[in-house]
Structures are given as structure tokens and as C-alpha cells.
Write an enzyme that holds these catalytic residues in place. Sequence first.
Site, PDB file in Angstrom:
ATOM      1  N   ARG A  15       0.830  -1.198   0.000  1.00 23.49           N
ATOM      2  CA  ARG A  15       0.000   0.000   0.000  1.00 23.49           C
ATOM      3  C   ARG A  15       0.871   1.258   0.000  1.00 23.49           C
ATOM      4  O   ARG A  15       1.785   1.393   0.814  1.00 23.49           O
ATOM      5  CB  ARG A  15      -0.904   0.007   1.226  1.00 23.49           C
ATOM      6  CG  ARG A  15      -1.838   1.212   1.285  1.00 23.49           C
ATOM      7  CD  ARG A  15      -2.586   1.252   2.591  1.00 23.49           C
ATOM      8  NE  ARG A  15      -3.441   2.420   2.686  1.00 23.49           N
ATOM      9  CZ  ARG A  15      -4.015   2.831   3.816  1.00 23.49           C
ATOM     10  NH1 ARG A  15      -3.796   2.159   4.946  1.00 23.49           N
ATOM     11  NH2 ARG A  15      -4.782   3.903   3.837  1.00 23.49           N
ATOM     12  N   GLN A  34       4.377   3.271  11.355  1.00 23.76           N
ATOM     13  CA  GLN A  34       3.925   1.931  10.973  1.00 23.76           C
ATOM     14  C   GLN A  34       4.927   0.873  11.430  1.00 23.76           C
ATOM     15  O   GLN A  34       4.539  -0.206  11.902  1.00 23.76           O
ATOM     16  CB  GLN A  34       3.726   1.858   9.458  1.00 23.76           C
ATOM     17  CG  GLN A  34       2.938   0.643   8.971  1.00 23.76           C
ATOM     18  CD  GLN A  34       1.436   0.804   9.136  1.00 23.76           C
ATOM     19  OE1 GLN A  34       0.967   1.650   9.883  1.00 23.76           O
ATOM     20  NE2 GLN A  34       0.668  -0.021   8.436  1.00 23.76           N
ATOM     21  N   GLN A  35       6.206   1.165  11.308  1.00 21.52           N
ATOM     22  CA  GLN A  35       7.235   0.234  11.777  1.00 21.52           C
ATOM     23  C   GLN A  35       7.147   0.052  13.289  1.00 21.52           C
ATOM     24  O   GLN A  35       7.236  -1.075  13.805  1.00 21.52           O
ATOM     25  CB  GLN A  35       8.618   0.773  11.393  1.00 21.52           C
ATOM     26  CG  GLN A  35       8.853   0.901   9.907  1.00 21.52           C
ATOM     27  CD  GLN A  35      10.067   1.739   9.583  1.00 21.52           C
ATOM     28  OE1 GLN A  35      10.931   1.968  10.438  1.00 21.52           O
ATOM     29  NE2 GLN A  35      10.157   2.220   8.349  1.00 21.52           N
ATOM     30  N   ARG A  37       4.618   0.325  15.120  1.00 21.12           N
ATOM     31  CA  ARG A  37       3.403  -0.407  15.491  1.00 21.12           C
ATOM     32  C   ARG A  37       3.526  -1.899  15.223  1.00 21.12           C
ATOM     33  O   ARG A  37       2.974  -2.713  15.980  1.00 21.12           O
ATOM     34  CB  ARG A  37       2.204   0.154  14.711  1.00 21.12           C
ATOM     35  CG  ARG A  37       1.871   1.573  15.020  1.00 21.12           C
ATOM     36  CD  ARG A  37       0.874   2.137  14.015  1.00 21.12           C
ATOM     37  NE  ARG A  37      -0.450   1.562  14.182  1.00 21.12           N
ATOM     38  CZ  ARG A  37      -1.473   1.807  13.376  1.00 21.12           C
ATOM     39  NH1 ARG A  37      -1.304   2.583  12.314  1.00 21.12           N
ATOM     40  NH2 ARG A  37      -2.651   1.256  13.604  1.00 21.12           N
ATOM     41  N   GLY A 110      -9.102   0.757   6.506  1.00 27.08           N
ATOM     42  CA  GLY A 110     -10.426   0.216   6.212  1.00 27.08           C
ATOM     43  C   GLY A 110     -10.384  -1.175   5.624  1.00 27.08           C
ATOM     44  O   GLY A 110     -11.282  -1.987   5.856  1.00 27.08           O
ATOM     45  N   GLU A 133      -9.260 -21.770  30.599  1.00 25.50           N
ATOM     46  CA  GLU A 133      -8.716 -22.164  31.912  1.00 25.50           C
ATOM     47  C   GLU A 133      -8.920 -21.079  32.967  1.00 25.50           C
ATOM     48  O   GLU A 133      -8.208 -21.032  33.965  1.00 25.50           O
ATOM     49  CB  GLU A 133      -7.222 -22.500  31.805  1.00 25.50           C
ATOM     50  CG  GLU A 133      -6.909 -23.619  30.837  1.00 25.50           C
ATOM     51  CD  GLU A 133      -7.542 -24.936  31.261  1.00 25.50           C
ATOM     52  OE1 GLU A 133      -7.719 -25.143  32.462  1.00 25.50           O
ATOM     53  OE2 GLU A 133      -7.872 -25.740  30.379  1.00 25.50           O
TER      54      GLU A 133
END
Length: 385
Positions: A15, A34-35, A37, A110, A133
Site C-alpha cells: 500500500r 507503521q514500523q 506499530r 479500512g 482455563e
Amino acid sequence: MMSALCIAVRYSAVRRQFGPPGGEETPVLEYQLQQWRLMPYLAASYVLEHFANTLFMDFVAFQIGIMGGDTSDRQADLGREIHAIVCAAKAYCAWIGRDAIQECREACGGHGYFYVNRIGTIRNDHDPNMTFEGDNNVILQQTSNYLLSLLAAKRNRGQEITTPLESLDFLENMDEILQSQFRAQSIDDCMNMEVVVHAYKWLVLKLLVDSAARLQKELDSGKDSFSARNDSQAYYCRTLALVYVEHANINRYYQMLQGEDDEAVPDDLHPVLQKLGSLFALWSLEKHIATLYQGGYITGSAPPYLIRESILRLCREVKDESIALIDAVAPTDFVLDSPIGHSDGQAYKNLYSAMLQTPDVFKRPDWWKEFVNKPLVGALRQAKL
């Protein structure tokens, strides 16, 4: 978690959005945010995978002992230690996976919300892990109880602490470790995993001592044992259990890189695996800066700066290897079944094709006539009550 990361990292590399004036649009994976994250979760997936594999083999050894009739003290100690690690690891890994999947969903914008891209399905499939559990926060108490019992054995009976998996053997050097301070003086020092492993030893011991003091304070106030333990969880025993399993993860990975594992790391893979380990370790440590300050392990403004700059540098360097790291462990495109996550990099083409193949995609909705035949103006104002 890995499936969601495969989708998010591959999509981020394809993208393109925005860019310098007059230039081409930039792949979103090139953006620092972005990196920051995604790359820590990619590192976490490798570190946690190694942890799970080695812990499984420890459990196999324990089961072999049971089948062989081993009734030694070491066998009993091994069972207790594995139980303590697994209780904390279940909660910790479940939360890491939850956060990673959600971050991946948001990082895809999106398109990450589209049902056909499957991140929502992955998130829903993972959600039961929060309560398998029992509630994760409750399970963590079993780990903290184990750790507090070891500290009590050392303090009250002078017992030497040597656990079969050596996950808390450094308790023998408690006084020396608690008097130490952060060792890194530069970004390069900070990226050395040994520095972070030492910091985690301090964290475990500091929280262990503080949790024991808090528990004793509650008991001295007249509370019964149940109430005292219940009121010693937040900021104390719960955090202690999580830090303990974080140290176990990081230390096992560090031992692998040092050649202390059964299988040696190939020389050509060592640099990138080192970066993954350092990134995960620093990213985890950064969450405990308040405790490090509170206990005096770090002072001044330099340590947080070094930790954060190291994280950003490692995110940038791991980004260059991220597609290869994803491809090495990703499921096949058929299994992943996400148009924007396919290995061919044709995210938009695959997404368009998937939409065209959706059943009844060109069929009119059942309510189309209601939409065309609009109601009379003012008709909705007539109350029917």
C-alpha cells in the site's frame, strides 16, 4: 497472531500513500509510525515461538519422568516451576496476541475491517484465549504465589534457591543485583541483550521484594490470608508474574543466541535474530520505565532516551528484513485466505477478484424496491402510538 502479522506487513509493503512533494507515493511500511506499530510484534512472534518450543520440550522431559516413576525432589520442583511459568505464559501470550491482532487490523486501515481479508475472523478466533482455563488475571496469582514461596524459603529457612529450569536461580544474588544500575551508556550498549536481561533480573527481584512487603503489610493490618493476597495484586503480584515470564522469554532467546541451546544458530541468521531479540526485549522493558525509576535502577533522562532510540533504530532495521521473516513462517496463501495478505504482493488485484467471486455480488438487495419507492414527504411525522 502470525497470520494477522502476515497480512498487515505484506499489505503495508504494497500500500502506498502520501510522499514528499513532487515524488512518488511511499509504501506505508516505510513510515516510522507503521514500523513502530508492527515490528515489535513481529519480533515477539519469533521470541515467543522459541519460548513455546523449548518449554514444550521441558514439559516432555517432565512427563517422561512421571512415566518412568521418578519421585525425586527435582521432579517435584520441575513440575512446580513449569506450572508457574505456564500460568504466566498463558496470560502473557494471550494478551500479546490480542494486542498484535488489533494493531494489525488498525494498521491495514479500512481494508483491515473487510470481512474477506479475515483479520476480524482471526481476532474472533483468538478471543476465547482470554478466558480459557479461567480469567488470565486470576491465573497469574498462581505464578506470584510460587515466587513468593521461594523468597520466603530463602529468607525464613536460609534455603538455597536452585530451580531445575534456572528461571529464578539469580535469587541467590539478590542483594548484589538490587544494588546495581542500568549498564548502557550508548545506543549500541542498549541493543546488547545482556543489558536488558540484567535489567529484567533486577525488575523481577525488585517486584518480588515489594510484593512480599505489601503482602506482609496487609497481614499486619489484621486481614486474613485470602484478603491480604487479594489486596496485593494490582501493581505488585500481578506485575511480578508478568515480569517473571517476560524475563523467562527473553533469557531463553538470549541463551539461544549465545549458543547455550541444543541447536546452534546459523551464522548467516544470527544478525537478524539478534535484532529481533533486542527489539522485543527493549520494547518490553520500555513499559516498566516507571518501576525502574522508582527503584533507582535508572536515573536521569539518558536511559529512556537510549531505550527508545534503540527501539526506533531496530524497527527500521527489522523492517528491511520483515517480508523475508514473514515468508519464512507464513502459512500458504490458501490457508491464510486473505486477498491483501497473499505472498504475490497483488493486494488490490486480489481484493477486487475476491469481491467479484462473492456469491450474489451483482444481485440486487431484497429491499431495493423500498429504497426506490420513497415515502411521501411528511408521512413519517404521523405518530402511530
